[in-house]
Design a protein around this motif. Structure first.
Motif, PDB file in Angstrom:
ATOM      1  N   TYR A  33      -1.778  -4.326  -2.890  1.00  0.00           N
ATOM      2  CA  TYR A  33      -3.100  -4.127  -2.322  1.00  0.00           C
ATOM      3  C   TYR A  33      -3.017  -3.998  -0.808  1.00  0.00           C
ATOM      4  O   TYR A  33      -2.164  -4.602  -0.164  1.00  0.00           O
ATOM      5  CB  TYR A  33      -4.077  -5.239  -2.718  1.00  0.00           C
ATOM      6  N   THR A  34      -3.905  -3.203  -0.279  1.00  0.00           N
ATOM      7  CA  THR A  34      -4.089  -3.084   1.156  1.00  0.00           C
ATOM      8  C   THR A  34      -5.062  -4.161   1.622  1.00  0.00           C
ATOM      9  O   THR A  34      -6.043  -4.457   0.929  1.00  0.00           O
ATOM     10  CB  THR A  34      -4.638  -1.693   1.518  1.00  0.00           C
ATOM     11  N   THR A  88      -2.760  -0.110  -4.554  1.00  0.00           N
ATOM     12  CA  THR A  88      -2.333   0.906  -3.607  1.00  0.00           C
ATOM     13  C   THR A  88      -1.353   0.300  -2.622  1.00  0.00           C
ATOM     14  O   THR A  88      -1.351  -0.914  -2.387  1.00  0.00           O
ATOM     15  CB  THR A  88      -3.527   1.510  -2.851  1.00  0.00           C
ATOM     16  N   VAL A  89      -0.515   1.150  -2.058  1.00  0.00           N
ATOM     17  CA  VAL A  89       0.376   0.745  -0.970  1.00  0.00           C
ATOM     18  C   VAL A  89      -0.050   1.380   0.343  1.00  0.00           C
ATOM     19  O   VAL A  89       0.619   1.197   1.359  1.00  0.00           O
ATOM     20  CB  VAL A  89       1.844   1.112  -1.271  1.00  0.00           C
ATOM     21  N   PHE A  90      -1.177   2.106   0.344  1.00  0.00           N
ATOM     22  CA  PHE A  90      -1.605   2.892   1.489  1.00  0.00           C
ATOM     23  C   PHE A  90      -2.788   2.258   2.202  1.00  0.00           C
ATOM     24  O   PHE A  90      -3.655   1.642   1.596  1.00  0.00           O
ATOM     25  CB  PHE A  90      -1.978   4.315   1.054  1.00  0.00           C
ATOM     26  N   ILE A  91      -2.839   2.471   3.519  1.00  0.00           N
ATOM     27  CA  ILE A  91      -3.923   1.978   4.356  1.00  0.00           C
ATOM     28  C   ILE A  91      -5.198   2.793   4.138  1.00  0.00           C
ATOM     29  O   ILE A  91      -5.156   3.999   3.912  1.00  0.00           O
ATOM     30  CB  ILE A  91      -3.513   2.034   5.842  1.00  0.00           C
ATOM     31  N   SER A  92      -6.333   2.111   4.217  1.00  0.00           N
ATOM     32  CA  SER A  92      -7.623   2.767   4.293  1.00  0.00           C
ATOM     33  C   SER A  92      -8.436   2.136   5.415  1.00  0.00           C
ATOM     34  O   SER A  92      -8.390   0.922   5.614  1.00  0.00           O
ATOM     35  CB  SER A  92      -8.392   2.642   2.981  1.00  0.00           C
ATOM     36  N   ILE A  93      -9.177   2.975   6.160  1.00  0.00           N
ATOM     37  CA  ILE A  93     -10.075   2.472   7.187  1.00  0.00           C
ATOM     38  C   ILE A  93     -11.541   2.577   6.761  1.00  0.00           C
ATOM     39  O   ILE A  93     -12.440   2.288   7.543  1.00  0.00           O
ATOM     40  CB  ILE A  93      -9.879   3.211   8.525  1.00  0.00           C
ATOM     41  N   ARG A  94     -11.776   2.965   5.521  1.00  0.00           N
ATOM     42  CA  ARG A  94     -13.126   3.185   5.019  1.00  0.00           C
ATOM     43  C   ARG A  94     -13.570   1.983   4.188  1.00  0.00           C
ATOM     44  O   ARG A  94     -12.947   1.650   3.181  1.00  0.00           O
ATOM     45  CB  ARG A  94     -13.195   4.460   4.185  1.00  0.00           C
ATOM     46  N   ILE A 151      -3.693  -3.234   7.077  1.00  0.00           N
ATOM     47  CA  ILE A 151      -2.251  -3.324   6.918  1.00  0.00           C
ATOM     48  C   ILE A 151      -1.905  -2.979   5.478  1.00  0.00           C
ATOM     49  O   ILE A 151      -2.586  -3.403   4.542  1.00  0.00           O
ATOM     50  CB  ILE A 151      -1.745  -4.730   7.315  1.00  0.00           C
ATOM     51  N   ASN A 152      -0.845  -2.196   5.295  1.00  0.00           N
ATOM     52  CA  ASN A 152      -0.479  -1.798   3.953  1.00  0.00           C
ATOM     53  C   ASN A 152       0.312  -2.899   3.253  1.00  0.00           C
ATOM     54  O   ASN A 152       0.613  -3.944   3.826  1.00  0.00           O
ATOM     55  CB  ASN A 152       0.273  -0.458   3.968  1.00  0.00           C
ATOM     56  N   TRP A 153       0.659  -2.654   1.989  1.00  0.00           N
ATOM     57  CA  TRP A 153       1.297  -3.676   1.167  1.00  0.00           C
ATOM     58  C   TRP A 153       2.584  -4.202   1.785  1.00  0.00           C
ATOM     59  O   TRP A 153       2.819  -5.415   1.820  1.00  0.00           O
ATOM     60  CB  TRP A 153       1.563  -3.127  -0.232  1.00  0.00           C
ATOM     61  N   GLY A 182      -4.204  -3.178  21.208  1.00  0.00           N
ATOM     62  CA  GLY A 182      -3.580  -3.917  22.288  1.00  0.00           C
ATOM     63  C   GLY A 182      -4.045  -5.342  22.413  1.00  0.00           C
ATOM     64  O   GLY A 182      -3.440  -6.120  23.164  1.00  0.00           O
ATOM     65  N   ARG A 183      -5.109  -5.713  21.704  1.00  0.00           N
ATOM     66  CA  ARG A 183      -5.640  -7.074  21.773  1.00  0.00           C
ATOM     67  C   ARG A 183      -5.538  -7.815  20.441  1.00  0.00           C
ATOM     68  O   ARG A 183      -5.332  -9.025  20.433  1.00  0.00           O
ATOM     69  CB  ARG A 183      -7.103  -7.054  22.209  1.00  0.00           C
ATOM     70  N   PHE A 184      -5.699  -7.102  19.331  1.00  0.00           N
ATOM     71  CA  PHE A 184      -5.672  -7.713  18.002  1.00  0.00           C
ATOM     72  C   PHE A 184      -4.384  -7.336  17.284  1.00  0.00           C
ATOM     73  O   PHE A 184      -3.862  -6.231  17.454  1.00  0.00           O
ATOM     74  CB  PHE A 184      -6.849  -7.237  17.157  1.00  0.00           C
ATOM     75  N   THR A 185      -3.886  -8.242  16.451  1.00  0.00           N
ATOM     76  CA  THR A 185      -2.702  -7.991  15.641  1.00  0.00           C
ATOM     77  C   THR A 185      -2.958  -8.459  14.218  1.00  0.00           C
ATOM     78  O   THR A 185      -3.343  -9.611  14.005  1.00  0.00           O
ATOM     79  CB  THR A 185      -1.462  -8.711  16.202  1.00  0.00           C
ATOM     80  N   ILE A 186      -2.736  -7.574  13.255  1.00  0.00           N
ATOM     81  CA  ILE A 186      -2.913  -7.907  11.851  1.00  0.00           C
ATOM     82  C   ILE A 186      -1.551  -8.172  11.219  1.00  0.00           C
ATOM     83  O   ILE A 186      -0.563  -7.521  11.555  1.00  0.00           O
ATOM     84  CB  ILE A 186      -3.665  -6.787  11.107  1.00  0.00           C
ATOM     85  N   SER A 187      -1.497  -9.130  10.304  1.00  0.00           N
ATOM     86  CA  SER A 187      -0.264  -9.454   9.600  1.00  0.00           C
ATOM     87  C   SER A 187      -0.604  -9.954   8.202  1.00  0.00           C
ATOM     88  O   SER A 187      -1.770 -10.207   7.885  1.00  0.00           O
ATOM     89  CB  SER A 187       0.555 -10.503  10.365  1.00  0.00           C
ATOM     90  N   ARG A 188       0.428 -10.093   7.362  1.00  0.00           N
ATOM     91  CA  ARG A 188       0.204 -10.594   6.011  1.00  0.00           C
ATOM     92  C   ARG A 188       1.451 -11.286   5.501  1.00  0.00           C
ATOM     93  O   ARG A 188       2.567 -11.030   5.965  1.00  0.00           O
ATOM     94  CB  ARG A 188      -0.211  -9.465   5.059  1.00  0.00           C
ATOM     95  N   ASP A 189       1.263 -12.159   4.524  1.00  0.00           N
ATOM     96  CA  ASP A 189       2.345 -12.861   3.849  1.00  0.00           C
ATOM     97  C   ASP A 189       2.080 -12.730   2.357  1.00  0.00           C
ATOM     98  O   ASP A 189       1.262 -13.459   1.799  1.00  0.00           O
ATOM     99  CB  ASP A 189       2.398 -14.323   4.279  1.00  0.00           C
TER     100      ASP A 189
END
Length: 125
Positions: free
Chosen positions: A32-33, A102-108, A51-53, A66-73
């Motif tokens: 999942y994204t 999905t393994v792909f990013i979506s911005i929608r 962030i993708n899978w 430049g200000r925010f960073t996304i991550s996952r575990d």
């Protein structure tokens, strides 16, 4: 059924930092994204980051680059949004979301399948 829960919101001064977390529980899909969106009073929900899978691909709104960073575990089914150099215009309710199978990013926003209830972030000037 998958449930998402956000945590870590609060009140900070401009220039400060917050780390938001998102925990997924219940039934999850193999891939999942994960995305973050926000909504300020009187405004539409807007994309913040995704962030993708695998974690190897990320996307950010221009307003937070430049200000925010996304991550996952994935082992813990959790994700984080590290927010630095916060501005008053970042004030909003922040939501994490998951797009299943999905393994792909979506911005929608319309492409995401599950949403958390939101956590309030308030940045004072």
């Amino acid at each position: 059924q998958v449930q998402l829960v956000e945590a870590g919101g609060g009140l900070v001064q401009a220039g400060g930092s917050l780390r938001l977390s998102c925990a997924a529980s219940g039934r999850t899909f193999s891939t999942y994204t994960m995305g973050w969106f926000r909504q300020a009073p009187g405004k539409e929900r807007e994309f913040v980051a995704a962030i993708n899978w695998s974690g190897r691909s990320t996307s950010y709104a221009d307003s937070v680059k430049g200000r925010f960073t996304i991550s996952r575990d994935n082992a813990k089914n959790t994700g984080d949004l590290q927010m630095n150099s916060l501005k008053p215009e970042d004030t909003a309710i922040y939501y994490c979301a998951a797009r299943f199978n999905t393994v792909f990013i979506s911005i929608r926003a319309g492409e995401y399948d599950a949403w958390g209830q939101g956590t309030q972030v308030t940045v004072s000037s």
